[in-house]
Design an enzyme around this catalytic site. Structure first.
Site, PDB file in Angstrom:
ATOM      1  N   LYS A  84     -18.710  44.691   6.500  1.00 18.05           N
ATOM      2  CA  LYS A  84     -18.031  43.395   6.589  1.00 18.05           C
ATOM      3  C   LYS A  84     -18.939  42.325   5.987  1.00 18.05           C
ATOM      4  O   LYS A  84     -20.112  42.204   6.359  1.00 18.05           O
ATOM      5  CB  LYS A  84     -17.791  43.103   8.072  1.00 18.05           C
ATOM      6  CG  LYS A  84     -16.519  42.379   8.379  1.00 18.05           C
ATOM      7  CD  LYS A  84     -16.390  42.284   9.899  1.00 18.05           C
ATOM      8  CE  LYS A  84     -15.119  41.618  10.313  1.00 18.05           C
ATOM      9  NZ  LYS A  84     -15.125  41.274  11.724  1.00 18.05           N
TER      10      LYS A  84
HETATM   11  C1  E4P Z   1     -12.145  39.794  12.842  1.00 19.72           C
HETATM   12  O1  E4P Z   1     -12.606  40.664  12.145  1.00 19.72           O
HETATM   13  C2  E4P Z   1     -12.930  38.962  13.753  1.00 19.72           C
HETATM   14  O2  E4P Z   1     -13.846  39.786  14.403  1.00 19.72           O
HETATM   15  C3  E4P Z   1     -12.093  38.327  14.825  1.00 19.72           C
HETATM   16  O3  E4P Z   1     -10.723  38.617  14.666  1.00 19.72           O
HETATM   17  C4  E4P Z   1     -12.393  36.889  15.078  1.00 19.72           C
HETATM   18  O4  E4P Z   1     -11.576  36.440  16.124  1.00 19.72           O
HETATM   19  P1  E4P Z   1     -11.857  35.082  16.910  1.00 19.72           P
HETATM   20  O5  E4P Z   1     -11.443  33.946  16.046  1.00 19.72           O
HETATM   21  O6  E4P Z   1     -11.012  35.186  18.148  1.00 19.72           O
HETATM   22  O7  E4P Z   1     -13.331  35.062  17.206  1.00 19.72           O
END
Ligand code: E4P
Length: 215
Positions: A84
């Site tokens: 990522k």
């Molecule tokens: C996605 O890959 C992220 O880890 C996640 O969806 C972020 O979510 P949040 O905005 O609730 O922290």
């Protein structure tokens, strides 16, 4: 539409996986920090539990070279790992090189269709637009997803859109209606998706009627 679990919590992953409900897992530095466990070991444990794409995020993001070096190391941890990478110019450049070397990437912290287009042009395997965080600042997260999917489809990009930052079960339905490739959801949302008060009331009534009929 595939469902990923958005967590680094092993018990949650075990529970969702046992129900056969998840196709992959997304983690991020905040989710991993919450667990207070060694990062590499936790990611490997998740990869052993779920045989699907498991996103693990790079932290050395100052240059394309630093991202590539860390991504190549992380990718060696397990065959299920998707690296990522935050959506910056250095990140997009790194993703393009990593994909050409056979390392799958997930471009994260994506908040616009322009960012989606650039990540798609870099051949990223996955792109993660954050719906909830856009809605939080008064923008329309779902509209951005719709625009992004239109771009991906019209131009036959290989990237899969992961609808991320999901805050309600309704967003999952809307993502599915739009034809998103994946939605990544916290465990709490997964629980909310299966729940309906009329199902619970119906079960109770059937049990009572059955008990009374047999008296
Ligand atoms: C996605 O890959 C992220 O880890 C996640 O969806 C972020 O979510 P949040 O905005 O609730 O922290």
């Amino acid at each position: 539409m595939k469902l990923f679990l958005d967590t680094a919590n092993i018990s949650e992953i075990r529970a969702a996986n046992a129900a056969g409900l998840i196709n992959g897992v997304t983690t991020n530095p905040s989710l991993l920090a919450k667990e207070k466990l060694p990062i590499k070991e936790t990611i490997i444990e998740i990869c052993e539990l779920v045989d699907g794409p498991i996103s693990a995020e790079v932290l050395n993001i100052s240059t394309t070279e630093s991202i590539i070096a860390e991504a190549e190391d992380i990718a060696k941890w397990h065959r299920n790992i998707i690296v990522k990478i935050p959506c910056t110019l250095a990140g997009i450049a790194a993703a393009k090189i990593l994909e050409s070397r056979g390392i799958q990437t997930n471009i994260t912290l994506v908040f616009s269709a322009n960012q989606v287009l650039l990540a798609a042009k870099a051949n990223a395997s996955f792109i993660s637009p954050f719906v909830g965080r856009l809605d939080d600042v008064g923008e329309n997260g779902l509209l951005m997803i719709a625009n992004s999917l239109e771009i991906i489809r019209k131009h036959n990009f290989k990237s899969q859109i992961i609808v991320a930052s999901v805050r309600s079960p309704l967003t999952v339905v809307q993502a599915a209606q739009l034809g998103a490739h994946v939605a990544t959801v916290p465990y709490k949302i997964l629980e909310q998706m299966i729940k309906h008060p009329l199902t619970d009331a119906g079960i109770k009534k059937f049990e009572e009627d059955w008990k009374n009929a047999r008296l």
